[in-house]
Design a protein around this motif. Sequence first.
Motif, short mmCIF file in Angstrom:
data_model
loop_
_atom_site.label_atom_id
_atom_site.label_comp_id
_atom_site.label_asym_id
_atom_site.label_seq_id
_atom_site.Cartn_x
_atom_site.Cartn_y
_atom_site.Cartn_z
N GLU A 1 45.79 101.09 29.56
CA GLU A 1 46.38 99.94 28.87
C GLU A 1 45.64 98.67 29.23
OE1 GLU A 1 50.40 100.12 30.26
OE2 GLU A 1 50.00 98.90 32.07
N LEU A 2 45.64 97.74 28.30
CA LEU A 2 45.10 96.40 28.51
C LEU A 2 46.27 95.43 28.62
CD1 LEU A 2 42.32 96.39 25.74
CD2 LEU A 2 42.08 97.08 28.13
N TYR A 3 46.12 94.43 29.45
CA TYR A 3 47.20 93.45 29.57
C TYR A 3 46.62 92.04 29.71
CZ TYR A 3 46.38 93.41 34.64
OH TYR A 3 45.81 93.29 35.88
N VAL A 4 47.39 91.09 29.23
CA VAL A 4 47.07 89.67 29.35
C VAL A 4 48.36 88.95 29.74
CG1 VAL A 4 46.26 87.59 28.18
CG2 VAL A 4 45.31 89.82 27.55
N GLN A 5 48.27 88.10 30.73
CA GLN A 5 49.46 87.36 31.13
C GLN A 5 49.07 85.96 31.62
OE1 GLN A 5 51.08 90.11 33.96
NE2 GLN A 5 49.84 89.35 35.65
N GLY A 6 49.99 85.06 31.47
CA GLY A 6 49.74 83.69 31.89
C GLY A 6 51.04 82.93 32.01
N GLY A 7 50.96 81.75 32.60
CA GLY A 7 52.17 80.97 32.75
C GLY A 7 52.03 79.86 33.77
N PHE A 8 53.16 79.23 34.05
CA PHE A 8 53.23 78.12 34.99
C PHE A 8 54.04 78.53 36.20
CE2 PHE A 8 52.42 76.34 30.88
CZ PHE A 8 51.60 75.23 31.11
N SER A 9 53.69 77.95 37.34
CA SER A 9 54.46 78.18 38.56
C SER A 9 54.30 76.94 39.44
CB SER A 9 53.99 79.44 39.27
OG SER A 9 54.89 79.76 40.34
N PHE A 10 54.44 77.09 40.74
CA PHE A 10 54.34 75.95 41.64
C PHE A 10 54.08 76.43 43.05
CE2 PHE A 10 58.76 77.23 41.60
CZ PHE A 10 59.09 77.24 42.95
N HIS A 11 53.62 75.51 43.89
CA HIS A 11 53.65 75.74 45.33
C HIS A 11 54.28 74.52 45.97
CE1 HIS A 11 50.56 72.99 46.93
NE2 HIS A 11 49.83 73.25 45.86
N SER A 12 54.82 74.69 47.16
CA SER A 12 55.53 73.61 47.83
C SER A 12 54.62 72.92 48.85
CB SER A 12 56.79 74.14 48.52
OG SER A 12 56.46 75.14 49.46
N ASN A 13 54.71 71.62 48.91
CA ASN A 13 54.04 70.86 49.96
C ASN A 13 54.90 70.87 51.21
OD1 ASN A 13 51.58 70.01 48.82
ND2 ASN A 13 52.60 68.37 47.68
N ASP A 14 54.32 70.38 52.30
CA ASP A 14 55.08 70.22 53.54
C ASP A 14 56.27 69.31 53.26
OD1 ASP A 14 56.03 69.50 56.10
OD2 ASP A 14 54.06 69.83 56.98
N ALA A 15 57.47 69.81 53.50
CA ALA A 15 58.68 69.04 53.18
C ALA A 15 58.74 67.71 53.93
CB ALA A 15 59.92 69.87 53.50
N ARG A 16 58.09 67.64 55.09
CA ARG A 16 58.11 66.38 55.84
C ARG A 16 57.39 65.27 55.08
NH1 ARG A 16 55.56 68.79 61.25
NH2 ARG A 16 54.30 69.75 59.60
N GLY A 17 56.34 65.64 54.31
CA GLY A 17 55.61 64.64 53.55
C GLY A 17 56.39 64.09 52.38
N ALA A 18 57.39 64.86 51.91
CA ALA A 18 58.18 64.42 50.76
C ALA A 18 59.16 63.31 51.13
CB ALA A 18 58.92 65.60 50.16
N THR A 19 59.45 63.16 52.42
CA THR A 19 60.36 62.09 52.84
C THR A 19 59.68 61.09 53.78
OG1 THR A 19 61.14 63.42 54.73
CG2 THR A 19 62.35 63.63 52.66
N ASN B 1 54.74 52.95 62.89
CA ASN B 1 55.32 52.32 61.70
C ASN B 1 54.29 51.83 60.69
OD1 ASN B 1 57.97 52.70 62.68
ND2 ASN B 1 57.77 50.85 63.95
N THR B 2 53.16 52.53 60.63
CA THR B 2 52.17 52.25 59.58
C THR B 2 52.67 52.86 58.27
OG1 THR B 2 50.37 52.32 61.19
CG2 THR B 2 49.78 52.55 58.85
N PRO B 3 52.82 52.06 57.20
CA PRO B 3 53.36 52.59 55.94
C PRO B 3 52.56 53.79 55.41
CG PRO B 3 53.25 50.19 55.88
CD PRO B 3 52.51 50.62 57.12
N SER B 4 53.27 54.73 54.82
CA SER B 4 52.65 55.93 54.25
C SER B 4 53.30 56.25 52.91
CB SER B 4 52.83 57.12 55.20
OG SER B 4 52.42 58.32 54.60
N SER B 5 52.52 56.81 52.01
CA SER B 5 53.05 57.19 50.70
C SER B 5 53.63 58.60 50.75
CB SER B 5 51.95 57.13 49.64
OG SER B 5 51.42 55.82 49.53
N ARG B 6 54.76 58.79 50.09
CA ARG B 6 55.35 60.12 50.01
C ARG B 6 54.52 61.01 49.09
NH1 ARG B 6 61.94 59.29 49.62
NH2 ARG B 6 62.16 58.01 51.51
#
Length: 209
Positions: A38-56, A70-75
Amino acid sequence: MGHVDVTSLVTAANSGAATKVLPSPKLSLIFGPWSNTELYVQGGFSFHSNDARGATQTVEPVSADNPYPNTPSSRIPLLIQTKGAEIGVRTSAVSHLQSTVSLWYLRSGSELQQDGDTGATVASKQPSNRYGVELANYYTPVEHLTFDFDIADSRARFTAIDGDDAALGSPGGKIVPEAVGLVISSGITLHLPKGFSESLRLRYFGRAI
């Protein structure tokens, strides 16, 4: 003289909650079988998670590169969108043997990289493209015994040269650090009564760039 606990201030500043929702639609098409193939083709969208500490995170951790509290940082985003596709051929034309050959591609909005100074992970500014080929084999000579052999080779490249690497004269500015190319996995599995099994496995990881 008053005393200020810098650690507690930094911890409080980097506390919080983050929420992210990403849809992940996928589609698979299978054609066959023809002569147990058999031949198959598949595709789609997914995700990976970043370090949760960086999100806050709102301030940079104290390190050799950043000795000031206390040097400012971007989330950073909590979830990173990925999208990929795969095309392959699967066959059991040979008795007791199932073999699959596939080509795949994966694009990620960013890559997680290790920060040697802080011990944390850092999201890259550039998206990445990963692509490779894989051969998988499963051989069952008798009902309760299975041999498997899988070999894969892949490449991981950023879509643009990292500015910091370019400034340092790095020859591999587009290469994703620590990405492993060649991976080999093989093993033997004995299936026992009542759902138990015993397995002996061997894995080989090629050179990480």
